[in-house]
Motif scaffolding. Structure first.
Motif, PDB file in Angstrom:
ATOM      1  N   UNK A  11     145.186 -41.630  44.153  1.00 17.90           N
ATOM      2  CA  UNK A  11     146.326 -41.271  43.172  1.00 17.90           C
ATOM      3  C   UNK A  11     147.265 -42.441  42.814  1.00 17.90           C
ATOM      4  N   UNK A  12     147.431 -43.235  43.748  1.00 15.17           N
ATOM      5  CA  UNK A  12     148.238 -44.477  43.799  1.00 15.17           C
ATOM      6  C   UNK A  12     147.925 -45.635  42.985  1.00 15.17           C
ATOM      7  N   UNK A  13     146.380 -45.514  42.815  1.00 17.30           N
ATOM      8  CA  UNK A  13     145.716 -46.494  41.828  1.00 17.30           C
ATOM      9  C   UNK A  13     146.369 -46.301  40.259  1.00 17.30           C
ATOM     10  N   UNK A  39     152.276 -36.675  49.364  1.00 16.49           N
ATOM     11  CA  UNK A  39     151.701 -35.227  49.629  1.00 16.49           C
ATOM     12  C   UNK A  39     151.082 -35.200  50.896  1.00 16.49           C
ATOM     13  N   UNK A  40     151.348 -36.405  51.865  1.00 18.29           N
ATOM     14  CA  UNK A  40     150.713 -36.128  53.134  1.00 18.29           C
ATOM     15  C   UNK A  40     149.546 -37.118  53.095  1.00 18.29           C
ATOM     16  N   UNK A  41     149.199 -37.494  54.466  1.00 16.97           N
ATOM     17  CA  UNK A  41     148.181 -38.512  54.508  1.00 16.97           C
ATOM     18  C   UNK A  41     146.751 -38.032  54.142  1.00 16.97           C
ATOM     19  N   UNK A  42     146.723 -36.856  54.182  1.00 20.69           N
ATOM     20  CA  UNK A  42     145.191 -36.039  53.821  1.00 20.69           C
ATOM     21  C   UNK A  42     145.164 -35.928  52.381  1.00 20.69           C
ATOM     22  N   UNK A  43     146.081 -36.164  51.620  1.00 23.87           N
ATOM     23  CA  UNK A  43     146.079 -36.014  50.276  1.00 23.87           C
ATOM     24  C   UNK A  43     146.144 -37.202  49.125  1.00 23.87           C
ATOM     25  N   UNK A  44     146.036 -38.123  49.594  1.00 29.76           N
ATOM     26  CA  UNK A  44     146.019 -39.480  48.882  1.00 29.76           C
ATOM     27  C   UNK A  44     145.242 -39.645  47.625  1.00 29.76           C
TER      28      UNK A  44
END
Length: 199
Positions: free
Chosen positions: A172-174, A181-186
Motif C-alpha cells: 500500500x505504501x508504494x 492497519x498493522x504489520x499484517x496488513x501492509x
C-alpha cells in the motif's frame, strides 16, 4: 517498351510483397475485445489481511476496458483497464466511506485507477506474464504478474469470447497509502478476472 513496363511492374509487385512480409510480423494480428462489464462477466477484486487473523475481501463494482489477443500471435496481446475507485465495495458502508477518504484511496482527488500493459509474454498456450503501468492514487509504477488464459470460443448469441485471469499484490505504501492497519496488513492482493467479447 512493353518488356520494360512488365519488368517494372513485376519488380514493384515483388518489392511490395517483400515490404508486406517484413511488416506483417509486427502488424497487430490480434482481434480486439471489449470487456463484458455489461453482462457482469468480469471482476476486479481485492483482499487484505485483517489483523493477521482473517481476510477482508472486496471489489470495484464499476470499471471498463478492452484487450487484444490472437492465439497465433499471443505475445502481441494488449490490455487496458480503467477502474472507478469510488465504486469500491467491501460490503460495509462505513468501512467503504473510510476507504474512499484521504486515508486510503482519496477518490475525490483520484477517481480513477488504470492498468495499461506494455508487454505480454506467453510461456505456453495458457500461461503468460503481463507487464505494464499501474496507476493508483496518482502514483504510477511498473508491475508484472502472471495471467492464465481460461478459454475462448463462440458464445450462444453469435459472438466470440475470450477470458483471462490474473492476480498481483503490492505494498500500500508504494502508492501513497500509509494509514496504519498493522504489520499484517501492509500489502493488498488484487485479482482481475476478464471476459471479453470480440468487436
Amino acid at each position: 517498351m512493353k518488356k520494360t513496363l512488365i519488368t517494372t511492374t513485376l519488380a514493384t509487385t515483388l518489392l511490395a510483397s517483400s515490404l508486406f512480409a517484413a511488416i506483417a510480423p509486427n502488424t497487430a494480428l490480434a482481434a480486439d475485445y471489449k470487456v463484458d462489464v455489461k453482462g457482469a462477466h468480469a471482476f476486479v477484486q481485492f483482499k487484505i489481511k485483517h489483523l493477521g487473523y482473517s481476510w477482508l475481501l472486496g471489489r470495484f463494482n464499476t470499471f471498463d476496458g478492452d484487450f487484444s489477443y490472437d492465439d497465433k500471435s499471443p505475445n502481441s496481446a494488449k490490455i487496458n483497464i480503467e477502474i472507478d475507485t469510488k465504486s469500491i465495495d467491501s460490503n460495509h458502508a462505513e468501512r467503504d466511506k473510510h476507504l474512499k477518504s484521504e486515508d486510503f484511496l482519496n477518490v475525490s482527488s483520484f477517481p480513477k485507477a488504470t492498468f495499461v500493459s506494455n508487454n505480454i509474454k506467453f510461456s505456453d498456450d495458457e500461461n503468460a506474464i503481463v507487464t505494464g503501468e499501474f496507476t493508483l492514487k496518482g502514483v504510477t509504477k511498473t508491475i508484472s504478474f502472471p495471467v492464465v488464459k481460461i478459454g475462448e470460443g463462440q458464445d450462444p448469441w453469435g459472438g466470440y469470447r475470450a477470458g483471462f485471469s490474473g492476480t498481483t499484490s503490492f505494498k500500500l505504501a508504494d502508492y501513497g497509502i500509509t494509514y496504519n492497519l498493522g504489520p499484517a496488513s501492509t500489502q493488498v492482493e488484487m485479482a482481475l478476472h476478464i471476459e471479453g467479447v470480440r468487436i
